[in-house]
Design an enzyme around this catalytic site. Structure first.
Site, PDB file in Angstrom:
ATOM      1  N   LYS A   1       0.047   6.461 -15.332  1.00 18.84           N
ATOM      2  CA  LYS A   1      -0.054   6.851 -14.121  1.00 18.84           C
ATOM      3  C   LYS A   1       0.891   5.619 -13.323  1.00 18.84           C
ATOM      4  O   LYS A   1       1.648   5.976 -12.537  1.00 18.84           O
ATOM      5  CB  LYS A   1      -1.291   6.973 -13.411  1.00 18.84           C
ATOM      6  CG  LYS A   1      -1.841   8.419 -13.421  1.00 18.84           C
ATOM      7  CD  LYS A   1      -2.952   8.702 -12.441  1.00 18.84           C
ATOM      8  CE  LYS A   1      -3.696   9.932 -12.974  1.00 18.84           C
ATOM      9  NZ  LYS A   1      -5.099   9.490 -12.726  1.00 18.84           N
ATOM     10  N   GLU A   2       0.659   4.455 -13.693  1.00 21.74           N
ATOM     11  CA  GLU A   2       1.254   3.108 -12.988  1.00 21.74           C
ATOM     12  C   GLU A   2       1.921   2.411 -14.107  1.00 21.74           C
ATOM     13  O   GLU A   2       1.338   1.651 -14.909  1.00 21.74           O
ATOM     14  CB  GLU A   2       0.242   2.412 -12.614  1.00 21.74           C
ATOM     15  CG  GLU A   2      -0.569   3.099 -11.446  1.00 21.74           C
ATOM     16  CD  GLU A   2      -1.996   2.293 -11.253  1.00 21.74           C
ATOM     17  OE1 GLU A   2      -2.361   2.572  -9.928  1.00 21.74           O
ATOM     18  OE2 GLU A   2      -2.559   1.325 -12.001  1.00 21.74           O
TER      19      GLU A   2
ATOM     20  N   ASP B   1      -8.052  -2.139 -14.738  1.00 21.68           N
ATOM     21  CA  ASP B   1      -9.327  -1.639 -14.685  1.00 21.68           C
ATOM     22  C   ASP B   1      -9.148  -0.151 -15.606  1.00 21.68           C
ATOM     23  O   ASP B   1     -10.089   0.565 -16.094  1.00 21.68           O
ATOM     24  CB  ASP B   1      -9.568  -0.894 -13.258  1.00 21.68           C
ATOM     25  CG  ASP B   1     -10.442  -1.701 -12.562  1.00 21.68           C
ATOM     26  OD1 ASP B   1     -10.943  -2.776 -12.986  1.00 21.68           O
ATOM     27  OD2 ASP B   1     -10.699  -1.373 -11.437  1.00 21.68           O
TER      28      ASP B   1
ATOM     29  N   LYS C   1     -11.644  -0.209  -6.795  1.00 20.51           N
ATOM     30  CA  LYS C   1     -10.719  -1.332  -6.555  1.00 20.51           C
ATOM     31  C   LYS C   1     -11.578  -2.457  -5.667  1.00 20.51           C
ATOM     32  O   LYS C   1     -11.255  -3.651  -6.181  1.00 20.51           O
ATOM     33  CB  LYS C   1      -9.554  -0.903  -5.607  1.00 20.51           C
ATOM     34  CG  LYS C   1      -8.672  -2.018  -5.470  1.00 20.51           C
ATOM     35  CD  LYS C   1      -7.434  -1.529  -4.506  1.00 20.51           C
ATOM     36  CE  LYS C   1      -6.496  -2.885  -4.210  1.00 20.51           C
ATOM     37  NZ  LYS C   1      -5.577  -2.266  -3.247  1.00 20.51           N
TER      38      LYS C   1
ATOM     39  N   ASP D   1      -0.666  -4.139  -4.996  1.00 24.12           N
ATOM     40  CA  ASP D   1      -1.090  -3.137  -5.972  1.00 24.12           C
ATOM     41  C   ASP D   1       0.332  -3.006  -6.854  1.00 24.12           C
ATOM     42  O   ASP D   1       1.108  -3.847  -6.678  1.00 24.12           O
ATOM     43  CB  ASP D   1      -0.616  -1.759  -4.964  1.00 24.12           C
ATOM     44  CG  ASP D   1      -1.984  -1.452  -4.237  1.00 24.12           C
ATOM     45  OD1 ASP D   1      -2.997  -2.210  -4.479  1.00 24.12           O
ATOM     46  OD2 ASP D   1      -1.829  -0.662  -3.290  1.00 24.12           O
TER      47      ASP D   1
ATOM     48  N   ASP E   1      -9.858  -1.402   1.800  1.00 32.23           N
ATOM     49  CA  ASP E   1      -9.006  -2.421   2.367  1.00 32.23           C
ATOM     50  C   ASP E   1      -9.324  -2.344   4.041  1.00 32.23           C
ATOM     51  O   ASP E   1      -9.314  -3.168   4.619  1.00 32.23           O
ATOM     52  CB  ASP E   1      -7.537  -1.905   2.242  1.00 32.23           C
ATOM     53  CG  ASP E   1      -7.354  -0.426   2.215  1.00 32.23           C
ATOM     54  OD1 ASP E   1      -8.398   0.302   2.374  1.00 32.23           O
ATOM     55  OD2 ASP E   1      -5.851  -0.022   2.298  1.00 32.23           O
TER      56      ASP E   1
HETATM   57  O1  LIG Z   1     -10.920   1.875  -9.857  1.00 29.73           O
HETATM   58  C1  LIG Z   1      -9.626   1.286  -9.323  1.00 29.73           C
HETATM   59  C2  LIG Z   1      -8.809   2.337  -8.716  1.00 29.73           C
HETATM   60  C3  LIG Z   1      -7.792   1.889  -8.184  1.00 29.73           C
HETATM   61  N1  LIG Z   1      -7.421   0.544  -8.571  1.00 29.73           N
HETATM   62  C4  LIG Z   1      -5.841   0.276  -7.990  1.00 29.73           C
HETATM   63  O2  LIG Z   1      -5.905   0.224  -6.530  1.00 29.73           O
HETATM   64  C5  LIG Z   1      -4.545   0.214  -6.273  1.00 29.73           C
HETATM   65  C6  LIG Z   1      -4.513   1.435  -5.130  1.00 29.73           C
HETATM   66  O3  LIG Z   1      -4.658   2.781  -5.670  1.00 29.73           O
HETATM   67  P1  LIG Z   1      -3.838   3.830  -5.521  1.00 29.73           P
HETATM   68  O4  LIG Z   1      -4.383   4.876  -6.369  1.00 29.73           O
HETATM   69  O5  LIG Z   1      -2.237   3.619  -5.549  1.00 29.73           O
HETATM   70  O6  LIG Z   1      -4.390   4.272  -3.904  1.00 29.73           O
HETATM   71  P2  LIG Z   1      -3.189   4.571  -2.676  1.00 29.73           P
HETATM   72  O7  LIG Z   1      -3.746   5.592  -1.934  1.00 29.73           O
HETATM   73  O8  LIG Z   1      -1.816   4.647  -3.074  1.00 29.73           O
HETATM   74  O9  LIG Z   1      -3.484   3.212  -2.130  1.00 29.73           O
HETATM   75  C7  LIG Z   1      -3.623   2.765  -0.563  1.00 29.73           C
HETATM   76  O10 LIG Z   1      -4.891   3.044  -0.214  1.00 29.73           O
HETATM   77  C8  LIG Z   1      -5.910   2.296  -1.098  1.00 29.73           C
HETATM   78  C9  LIG Z   1      -7.277   2.739  -0.662  1.00 29.73           C
HETATM   79  O11 LIG Z   1      -7.516   2.460   0.603  1.00 29.73           O
HETATM   80  C10 LIG Z   1      -5.693   0.736  -0.941  1.00 29.73           C
HETATM   81  O12 LIG Z   1      -6.532  -0.020  -1.857  1.00 29.73           O
HETATM   82  C11 LIG Z   1      -4.189   0.472  -1.427  1.00 29.73           C
HETATM   83  O13 LIG Z   1      -3.787  -0.944  -1.387  1.00 29.73           O
HETATM   84  C12 LIG Z   1      -3.177   1.106  -0.618  1.00 29.73           C
HETATM   85  O14 LIG Z   1      -1.693   1.035  -0.891  1.00 29.73           O
HETATM   86  C13 LIG Z   1      -3.671   0.686  -7.530  1.00 29.73           C
HETATM   87  O15 LIG Z   1      -2.800  -0.619  -7.674  1.00 29.73           O
HETATM   88  C14 LIG Z   1      -4.726   0.762  -8.471  1.00 29.73           C
HETATM   89  O16 LIG Z   1      -4.316   0.315  -9.835  1.00 29.73           O
HETATM   90  C15 LIG Z   1      -8.223  -0.296  -9.125  1.00 29.73           C
HETATM   91  O17 LIG Z   1      -7.737  -1.550  -9.621  1.00 29.73           O
HETATM   92  N2  LIG Z   1      -9.308   0.168  -9.642  1.00 29.73           N
HETATM   93 MN   LIG Z   2      -0.419   3.509  -4.343  1.00 28.23          MN
END
Ligand SMILES: O=c1ccn([C@@H]2O[C@H](COP(=O)(O)OP(=O)(O)O[C@H]3O[C@H](CO)[C@@H](O)[C@H](O)[C@H]3O)[C@@H](O)[C@H]2O)c(=O)[nH]1
Ligand SMILES: [Mn+2]
Length: 461
Positions: A20-21, A50, A187, A211, A353
């Site tokens: 996905k990333e 992760d 996260k 991220d 966050d």
């Molecule tokens: O078990 C996990 C799940 C996610 N992530 C990382 O967390 C980041 C954010 O996850 P994402 O699925 O991209 O969520 P978004 O909704 O796009 O992210 C926004 O919302 C999140 C939750 O509020 C914040 O943590 C992010 O920084 C913010 O950009 C990514 O780099 C993931 O790789 C982990 O490291 N472990």
């Molecule tokens: Mn994101």
């Protein structure tokens, strides 16, 4: 301030799924930070995976090799786009060095994508014994949900030099131990592991969280952040400096409203006049001390070596440091400790966050919003309807979890931070309230039409 007095910087990059990333994006992110206009030997980049994937480790190894060529190139040419992907796509003169970089980047991209397509790192890509040993950790029983720790130091500043004999930053790959029987807290859990492992290895007083779906767009960013973070008038109270989340690749009309300008750019400006902006998960420079209680109520961690005041005086790969890093990383380490509740990133909300920043404000910390003309970071926003809806759903549930907890902004928040700041956070929790008018608006016009009733006032011309 002299360059030699600049504080060390620990950078955390989170990734969770190579499919996905895309790992090539992660490579761009890591390289753009490693090439900051900042004393290289003071930068340590930690990649948290992760997804527990050898494909991600492979991409990080490629980044380490590529860095020894591009870091001198960036220093010499002083280019502004330090993400190779962004630089190669931009308009610039094609010197012979730039052409060489392009060829190298493209062949690296092919290798990373090949590995991703085949799902494994084939022998031809493994160049030395150390890499062999690292990939051997992916045994048959190794799965994403159940595996032992992988900590791999890919670059060590005191040992590795680039092709011009200049020091390199530290680059560390980390996939935390995972077991089906223990909860990993998504996260927030990954970030708390990063906090402890980085404390054991480098313990920089300043931390940048990122991220993986973005890159640094301005090499001067750490200097902008430090001007604010180290302001002598406020220094003892500043918890973090937040840059706005800004995106590339959104279509002109932003069909799915993915830019969230109000959340990421407008509200933080207003909050900056009070105690400061909320934390938005990425592009944020933290004072490490903010994770250990309020400005005047220090909470000491269970092992003093991972506290914010401890100075690491041994090389990263020494036995003692590696032993400590492995110990503080285990999946059961947090049992019966204050991690996630009083220390570190806070557990209890899907939006760790926002919740963590909120609790830090309640503890008495201030934050600062920093929005330079040139965006400091550029990220990817969800571009499909389903992804956009999923993200929105996650955010609203996360806000609701805060609103219904004992730390509700209306009661707890207003008492700790004052009425206006409390109400500012309460506004986010109240977003769920929009559900009612939105639902009515989604169905009422159609029902009215079917029943031949006029739902809207008649227009008189
Ligand atoms: O078990 C996990 C799940 C996610 N992530 C990382 O967390 C980041 C954010 O996850 P994402 O699925 O991209 O969520 P978004 O909704 O796009 O992210 C926004 O919302 C999140 C939750 O509020 C914040 O943590 C992010 O920084 C913010 O950009 C990514 O780099 C993931 O790789 C982990 O490291 N472990
Ligand atoms: Mn994101």
């Amino acid at each position: 301030m002299k360059k030699s007095d600049f504080p060390a910087l620990d950078v955390f990059i989170c990734t969770a799924d190579p499919y996905k990333e895309p790992p090539i994006r992660l490579v761009s992110m890591a390289l753009s930070v490693m090439a900051y206009d900042y004393p290289t030997e003071k930068i340590s980049v930690y990649v948290s995976d992760d997804g527990g994937s050898q494909l991600t480790l492979f991409a990080c190894m490629e980044a380490a090799k590529f860095a020894s060529m591009t870091l001198p190139f960036c220093r010499k040419t002083k280019i502004i786009d330090r993400s190779p992907e962004a630089y190669l796509a931009s308009n610039h003169s094609w010197s012979s060095d730039a052409k060489k970089i392009k060829i190298m980047y493209e062949s690296m991209k092919v290798r990373v994508e090949n590995v991703l397509n085949t799902g494994k790192v084939s022998e031809e890509y493994i160049t030395n014994e150390q890499e062999h040993k690292a990939f051997h950790k992916w045994t048959d029983g190794f799965t994403r949900q159940d595996h032992s720790t992988v900590i791999q130091v890919l670059l060590e500043s005191s040992k590795n030099k680039d092709i011009t004999d200049y020091l390199m930053p530290n680059l560390i790959y980390l996939s935390r131990e995972n077991s089906k029987t223990s909860f990993h807290h998504f996260k927030a859990g990954a970030l708390n592991v990063l906090l402890r492992v980085s404390a054991a290895m480098t313990n920089a007083p300043v931390i940048l969280t990122l991220d993986c779906d973005m890159y640094s767009n301005d090499p001067q960013t750490p200097l902008h952040a430090l001007c604010k973070l180290l302001d002598p008038k406020l220094q003892s109270k500043i918890g973090y400096v937040q840059f706005p989340q800004m995106f590339r690749g959104i279509n002109k009309n932003d069909t799915y409203g993915s830019e969230y300008k109000q959340n990421f750019q407008i509200n933080p400006m207003g909050m900056d006049g009070l105690l400061g902006p909320s934390h938005v998960g990425t592009g944020c420079y933290f004072n490490r001390r903010v994770f250990f209680g309020g400005p005047s109520t220090f909470i000491s961690p269970e092992i003093t070596e991972i506290g914010p005041y401890h100075i690491v005086d041994k090389p990263i790969q020494s036995q003692q440091i590696m032993d400590l890093a492995h110990k503080v990383e285990e999946c059961n380490y947090e049992n019966n400790t204050k991690w996630g509740f009083k220390m570190g990133f806070k557990y209890g909300s899907l939006i760790e966050d926002h919740y963590t920043g909120y609790r830090q404000h309640c503890e008495g910390w201030r934050s600062i919003f920093c929005k330079p003309k040139r965006p400091a970071f550029l990220g990817d926003a969800p571009i499909s309807l389903i992804d956009g809806l999923n993200q929105g759903q996650r955010w609203v549930i996360g806000m609701m979890q805060v609103g219904f907890s004992k730390y509700c902004p209306i009661s707890f928040g207003t008492r700790s931070m004052g009425l206006i700041m409390g109400l500012t956070y309460a506004y986010y929790c109240a977003l769920l309230g929009r559900l009612i008018p939105f639902t009515i608006y989604a169905f009422l016009p159609q029902l009215a039409l079917l029943n031949r009733v006029t739902a809207f006032p008649k227009v008189c011309i």
